[in-house]
Design a protein around this motif. Structure first.
Motif, PDB file in Angstrom:
ATOM      1  N   VAL A 257       0.861  -1.178   0.000  1.00 16.59           N
ATOM      2  CA  VAL A 257       0.000   0.000   0.000  1.00 16.59           C
ATOM      3  C   VAL A 257       0.901   1.232   0.000  1.00 16.59           C
ATOM      4  N   GLY A 258       0.394   2.320  -0.593  1.00  9.68           N
ATOM      5  CA  GLY A 258       1.175   3.557  -0.626  1.00  9.68           C
ATOM      6  C   GLY A 258       0.285   4.718  -0.241  1.00  9.68           C
ATOM      7  N   SER A 259       0.915   5.812   0.169  1.00  7.13           N
ATOM      8  CA  SER A 259       0.115   6.983   0.555  1.00  7.13           C
ATOM      9  C   SER A 259       0.745   8.223  -0.061  1.00  7.13           C
ATOM     10  N   THR A 260      -0.086   9.256  -0.258  1.00  2.76           N
ATOM     11  CA  THR A 260       0.496  10.519  -0.692  1.00  2.76           C
ATOM     12  C   THR A 260      -0.268  11.681  -0.092  1.00  2.76           C
ATOM     13  N   SER A 261       0.303  12.880  -0.264  1.00  2.00           N
ATOM     14  CA  SER A 261      -0.291  14.117   0.239  1.00  2.00           C
ATOM     15  C   SER A 261      -0.460  15.086  -0.927  1.00  2.00           C
ATOM     16  N   PHE A 262      -1.568  15.815  -0.906  1.00  2.00           N
ATOM     17  CA  PHE A 262      -1.772  16.883  -1.899  1.00  2.00           C
ATOM     18  C   PHE A 262      -1.653  18.249  -1.247  1.00  2.00           C
ATOM     19  N   PHE A 263      -0.899  18.329  -0.151  1.00  6.96           N
ATOM     20  CA  PHE A 263      -0.608  19.616   0.491  1.00  6.96           C
ATOM     21  C   PHE A 263      -0.096  20.572  -0.605  1.00  6.96           C
ATOM     22  N   PRO A 264      -0.470  21.870  -0.525  1.00  8.65           N
ATOM     23  CA  PRO A 264      -0.188  22.772  -1.650  1.00  8.65           C
ATOM     24  C   PRO A 264       1.247  22.751  -2.186  1.00  8.65           C
ATOM     25  N   SER A 265       2.244  22.588  -1.321  1.00  8.60           N
ATOM     26  CA  SER A 265       3.630  22.657  -1.810  1.00  8.60           C
ATOM     27  C   SER A 265       4.155  21.320  -2.324  1.00  8.60           C
ATOM     28  N   LYS A 266       3.373  20.260  -2.236  1.00  4.43           N
ATOM     29  CA  LYS A 266       3.851  18.963  -2.746  1.00  4.43           C
ATOM     30  C   LYS A 266       3.861  18.991  -4.275  1.00  4.43           C
ATOM     31  N   ASN A 267       4.477  17.980  -4.892  1.00  8.11           N
ATOM     32  CA  ASN A 267       4.630  18.012  -6.357  1.00  8.11           C
ATOM     33  C   ASN A 267       3.291  18.070  -7.079  1.00  8.11           C
ATOM     34  N   LEU A 268       2.282  17.405  -6.513  1.00  9.53           N
ATOM     35  CA  LEU A 268       0.902  17.558  -7.001  1.00  9.53           C
ATOM     36  C   LEU A 268       0.090  18.080  -5.822  1.00  9.53           C
ATOM     37  N   GLY A 269      -0.076  19.389  -5.769  1.00  8.35           N
ATOM     38  CA  GLY A 269      -0.707  19.989  -4.595  1.00  8.35           C
ATOM     39  C   GLY A 269      -2.057  20.594  -4.935  1.00  8.35           C
ATOM     40  N   CYS A 270      -2.994  20.520  -3.980  1.00 13.14           N
ATOM     41  CA  CYS A 270      -4.278  21.197  -4.183  1.00 13.14           C
ATOM     42  C   CYS A 270      -4.222  22.541  -3.451  1.00 13.14           C
ATOM     43  N   TYR A 271      -5.365  23.180  -3.235  1.00 14.15           N
ATOM     44  CA  TYR A 271      -5.364  24.509  -2.607  1.00 14.15           C
ATOM     45  C   TYR A 271      -5.925  24.428  -1.200  1.00 14.15           C
TER      46      TYR A 271
END
Ligand code: PLP
Length: 380
Positions: free
Chosen positions: A178-192
């Motif tokens: 299993v893997g996890s990721t973050s879409f925190f704004p400064s990550k490579n794929l970030g949301c707002y």
């Protein structure tokens, strides 16, 4: 350190329109945008299941809950990473076992993992730190040998690729159980805002996790397991849908900036530049995508790193120290079992590392200004 506004300007029209569309649709939670993003990310990553959730820390925690890890189980992870990784292990009553990292890749040291395995070990959590994949072949082989789960913390490496010894290429985050990721704004794929996701190719685990993120419900108002409330908003999902098609070009921009930094630092004594695994010139790959440079992190030898931080700040150059304190020395995670000699590399790195501005909008002039300021200080 990042220029999110400059990046937004380029996709403003699409983002603004789709955010307004979500607002007028009134499907704010678990709407069609979330479902569409999930499918698009599954296809981009070539993974069977993406389960969106509220943030990258939740994603890790939910992955561990989904695997059924129990209090007392030992989970091995790197001493040199962001605290979220170890935090969720501790929160679930599992026993974190911190181990040292490799001085070149900054990633978890396979030999140290080997030494830390006990009959209570249940999982290994490699972090693809700063955008470079951890040594997954060796970790997966070790996990198989000892019947352990591998949970990839892919918060810093989305879009990166790991090439196995047999030539197979897989996106980071889709190699372990299993893997996890973050879409925190400064990550490579970030949301707002905040966002995250869990990845797996295991149908049963995906089903379990889909219930966990929704209060442990598989049938409405039937709570079969203890769950959490962890959702990605439709507004964030629509922003991520606008950005996902740009992810490869965002990562290419990061790599181009990294290459220019490294070119400028060639031959400067006392500066060690970051490299990927492949034999590409300057250690910066354009072919296999092994490094997606979430951070561009130098090691400074025989240099007063903190004085350089001040020097750069005085010239209006932001920089970061990721991470200034090893996790095993943090009050919350200290443990009598740990011996300083076992953390020689991390103890050294925390004194030597500095991360320079890294984002998709860096231009040559900025890179020139930054590298000159660093070189002037280091060679003075
Ligand atoms: C950012 C990050 C996280 C946590 O992500 P959030 O979305 O901020 O909760 C976890 N692990 C690593 C390595 C990270 O860099």
């Amino acid at each position: 350190m990042v220029d999110l506004k400059g990046q937004y300007e380029k996709i403003k029209e699409q983002v603004d329109r789709s955010v307004l569309d979500v607002i007028s649709s009134a499907a704010y939670i678990n709407g069609p945008e979330v479902h569409a993003f999930q499918q698009e990310l599954e296809s981009y990553l070539d993974v069977k299941h993406v389960i969106p959730c509220a943030n990258g820390t939740d994603a890790l925690q939910i992955a561990m809950m989904g695997l059924g890890l129990q209090p007392g189980d030992e989970v091995i992870t790197a001493d040199f990473t962001f605290a979220a990784t170890v935090e969720v292990i501790a929160l679930l009553g599992l026993t974190p076992v911190l181990v040292d990292v490799d001085p070149v890749s900054f990633n978890i040291d396979v030999e140290a993992v080997k030494k830390a395995i006990t009959p209570k070990t249940k999982a290994i959590v490699p972090v693809h730190l700063f955008g470079l994949s951890a040594p997954m072949d060796a970790l997966m082989a070790l996990a198989e040998e000892h019947d352990l789960y591998v949970i990839e913390d892919n918060a810093q490496a989305i879009g990166g690729t790991y090439t196995s010894e047999d030539g197979t290429k897989k996106k980071t985050g889709t190699i372990g159980h299993v893997g996890s990721t973050s879409f925190f704004p400064s990550k490579n794929l970030g949301c707002y805002g905040d966002g995250g996701a869990i990845f797996t190719n295991d149908d049963e685990l995906a089903h379990t996790i889909r219930g966990i993120v929704n209060h442990g419900m598989y049938v409405r108002y039937h709570h079969d397991v203890v769950g959490v409330n962890s959702r990605l908003d439709s507004i964030q999902a629509t922003i991520l849908r606008a950005k996902l098609p740009q992810l490869d070009s965002y990562n290419a921009s990061r790599r181009n900036a990294a290459r220019k930094y490294t070119e400028a630092f060639q031959g400067i004594e006392n500066i060690i530049t970051p490299t990927g695994y492949c034999e590409a010139p300057l250690g910066i790959c354009d072919v296999c995508d092994c490094h997606v440079f979430h951070q561009y992190t130098l090691r400074l030898i025989n240099t007063d790193r903190d004085a350089l931080v001040n020097h750069l700040n005085e010239q209006g150059i932001p920089c970061g120290v990721y991470y200034p304190i090893p996790l095993h020395l943090q009050k919350a995670y200290a443990d009598e079992r740990y011996k300083e000699a076992d953390f020689a590399v991390t103890n050294q790195l925390v004194k030597e590392v500095i991360s320079l501005p890294m984002h998709t909008e860096l231009n040559d002039e900025q890179i020139d200004y930054i590298t000159k300021a660093v070189i002037t200080f280091v060679t003075a």
